[in-house]
Design a protein around this motif. Sequence first.
Motif, PDB file in Angstrom:
ATOM      1  N   VAL A   1       0.862  -1.180   0.000  1.00 62.33           N
ATOM      2  CA  VAL A   1       0.000   0.000   0.000  1.00 62.33           C
ATOM      3  C   VAL A   1       0.899   1.230   0.000  1.00 62.33           C
ATOM      4  O   VAL A   1       1.795   1.341   0.836  1.00 62.33           O
ATOM      5  N   THR A   2       0.666   2.151  -0.944  1.00 60.88           N
ATOM      6  CA  THR A   2       1.414   3.404  -0.982  1.00 60.88           C
ATOM      7  C   THR A   2       0.480   4.547  -0.632  1.00 60.88           C
ATOM      8  O   THR A   2      -0.598   4.685  -1.206  1.00 60.88           O
ATOM      9  N   LEU A   3       0.905   5.358   0.331  1.00 60.12           N
ATOM     10  CA  LEU A   3       0.136   6.513   0.784  1.00 60.12           C
ATOM     11  C   LEU A   3       0.903   7.772   0.419  1.00 60.12           C
ATOM     12  O   LEU A   3       2.085   7.888   0.726  1.00 60.12           O
ATOM     13  N   ASP A   4       0.234   8.716  -0.229  1.00 60.13           N
ATOM     14  CA  ASP A   4       0.873   9.963  -0.632  1.00 60.13           C
ATOM     15  C   ASP A   4       0.342  11.124   0.214  1.00 60.13           C
ATOM     16  O   ASP A   4      -0.700  11.017   0.865  1.00 60.13           O
ATOM     17  N   ASN A   5       1.064  12.237   0.179  1.00 59.49           N
ATOM     18  CA  ASN A   5       0.677  13.460   0.884  1.00 59.49           C
ATOM     19  C   ASN A   5       0.543  13.262   2.382  1.00 59.49           C
ATOM     20  O   ASN A   5      -0.377  13.779   3.012  1.00 59.49           O
ATOM     21  N   ILE A   6       1.474  12.512   2.965  1.00 58.93           N
ATOM     22  CA  ILE A   6       1.492  12.280   4.402  1.00 58.93           C
ATOM     23  C   ILE A   6       2.257  13.429   5.066  1.00 58.93           C
ATOM     24  O   ILE A   6       3.374  13.750   4.685  1.00 58.93           O
ATOM     25  N   LYS A   7       1.646  14.024   6.068  1.00 59.27           N
ATOM     26  CA  LYS A   7       2.242  15.165   6.767  1.00 59.27           C
ATOM     27  C   LYS A   7       3.308  14.705   7.761  1.00 59.27           C
ATOM     28  O   LYS A   7       3.221  13.600   8.302  1.00 59.27           O
ATOM     29  N   PRO A   8       4.294  15.561   8.039  1.00 56.43           N
ATOM     30  CA  PRO A   8       5.339  15.232   9.018  1.00 56.43           C
ATOM     31  C   PRO A   8       4.811  15.277  10.452  1.00 56.43           C
ATOM     32  O   PRO A   8       3.633  15.570  10.680  1.00 56.43           O
ATOM     33  N   ASP A   9       5.695  15.034  11.392  1.00 59.04           N
ATOM     34  CA  ASP A   9       5.414  15.089  12.831  1.00 59.04           C
ATOM     35  C   ASP A   9       4.438  14.023  13.302  1.00 59.04           C
ATOM     36  O   ASP A   9       3.739  14.210  14.297  1.00 59.04           O
ATOM     37  N   GLN A  10       4.360  12.912  12.596  1.00 55.36           N
ATOM     38  CA  GLN A  10       3.585  11.773  13.064  1.00 55.36           C
ATOM     39  C   GLN A  10       4.435  10.524  12.873  1.00 55.36           C
ATOM     40  O   GLN A  10       5.312  10.475  12.023  1.00 55.36           O
ATOM     41  N   SER A  11       4.169   9.532  13.698  1.00 55.50           N
ATOM     42  CA  SER A  11       4.949   8.300  13.626  1.00 55.50           C
ATOM     43  C   SER A  11       4.403   7.386  12.535  1.00 55.50           C
ATOM     44  O   SER A  11       3.248   7.516  12.113  1.00 55.50           O
ATOM     45  N   LEU A  12       5.236   6.444  12.120  1.00 51.93           N
ATOM     46  CA  LEU A  12       4.784   5.456  11.144  1.00 51.93           C
ATOM     47  C   LEU A  12       3.659   4.609  11.722  1.00 51.93           C
ATOM     48  O   LEU A  12       2.767   4.175  10.992  1.00 51.93           O
ATOM     49  N   LEU A  13       3.665   4.391  13.027  1.00 49.67           N
ATOM     50  CA  LEU A  13       2.560   3.693  13.678  1.00 49.67           C
ATOM     51  C   LEU A  13       1.266   4.490  13.493  1.00 49.67           C
ATOM     52  O   LEU A  13       0.236   3.934  13.112  1.00 49.67           O
ATOM     53  N   GLU A  14       1.301   5.790  13.746  1.00 47.39           N
ATOM     54  CA  GLU A  14       0.108   6.627  13.584  1.00 47.39           C
ATOM     55  C   GLU A  14      -0.384   6.625  12.143  1.00 47.39           C
ATOM     56  O   GLU A  14      -1.586   6.531  11.885  1.00 47.39           O
ATOM     57  N   VAL A  15       0.550   6.725  11.202  1.00 44.22           N
ATOM     58  CA  VAL A  15       0.173   6.708   9.784  1.00 44.22           C
ATOM     59  C   VAL A  15      -0.510   5.391   9.440  1.00 44.22           C
ATOM     60  O   VAL A  15      -1.559   5.376   8.786  1.00 44.22           O
ATOM     61  N   ALA A  16       0.050   4.283   9.901  1.00 49.90           N
ATOM     62  CA  ALA A  16      -0.543   2.974   9.620  1.00 49.90           C
ATOM     63  C   ALA A  16      -1.955   2.893  10.194  1.00 49.90           C
ATOM     64  O   ALA A  16      -2.905   2.546   9.478  1.00 49.90           O
ATOM     65  N   LEU A  17      -2.109   3.232  11.454  1.00 51.01           N
ATOM     66  CA  LEU A  17      -3.417   3.119  12.101  1.00 51.01           C
ATOM     67  C   LEU A  17      -4.446   4.048  11.474  1.00 51.01           C
ATOM     68  O   LEU A  17      -5.608   3.666  11.303  1.00 51.01           O
ATOM     69  N   ASP A  18      -4.032   5.264  11.112  1.00 46.99           N
ATOM     70  CA  ASP A  18      -4.944   6.227  10.485  1.00 46.99           C
ATOM     71  C   ASP A  18      -5.433   5.750   9.118  1.00 46.99           C
ATOM     72  O   ASP A  18      -6.436   6.244   8.604  1.00 46.99           O
ATOM     73  N   ASN A  19      -4.692   4.803   8.521  1.00 47.15           N
ATOM     74  CA  ASN A  19      -5.035   4.306   7.187  1.00 47.15           C
ATOM     75  C   ASN A  19      -5.456   2.832   7.207  1.00 47.15           C
ATOM     76  O   ASN A  19      -5.350   2.135   6.202  1.00 47.15           O
ATOM     77  N   ASN A  20      -5.925   2.392   8.370  1.00 47.38           N
ATOM     78  CA  ASN A  20      -6.460   1.037   8.534  1.00 47.38           C
ATOM     79  C   ASN A  20      -5.467  -0.064   8.176  1.00 47.38           C
ATOM     80  O   ASN A  20      -5.838  -1.101   7.627  1.00 47.38           O
ATOM     81  N   ILE A  21      -4.191   0.189   8.471  1.00 49.40           N
ATOM     82  CA  ILE A  21      -3.150  -0.813   8.290  1.00 49.40           C
ATOM     83  C   ILE A  21      -2.825  -1.368   9.668  1.00 49.40           C
ATOM     84  O   ILE A  21      -2.461  -0.625  10.581  1.00 49.40           O
TER      85      ILE A  21
END
Length: 112
Positions: free
Chosen positions: A16-36
């Motif tokens: 899964v590739t996610l674009d336009n991800i903002k800084p100052d968040q962890s990879l864990l947060e990015v994963a959870l926010d995108n149902n990964i």
Amino acid sequence: MYSITFKFEQKGLEPVTLDNIKPDQSLLEVALDNNIELHHNCGGVCACSTCHLYLEQGEDLVEELSDKEEDFIDRAINPRLTSRLGCQCVLLAGQSGKVTVTLPDQTQFLGE
């Protein structure tokens, strides 16, 4: 902005590739926010190793490995040289680029 690709060791899951991800968040947060699915038994406070992942690309785009994180990585299942904890890989502000991670099989944890 960042582009993050999540690859999976778990059979049947496509990258899964996610674009336009903002800084100052962890990879864990990015994963959870995108149902990964990425386990995080301690709630993402660097007190366990369940959000363990392999940082394949973009090491210079996240916060550096701390001694505390390194201690918990030693307790992870199948650690490698590229091992990090998703809760500690915070995307740096003022940067942009491509990050690629591989998530270990999440079914290896109890309760699955």
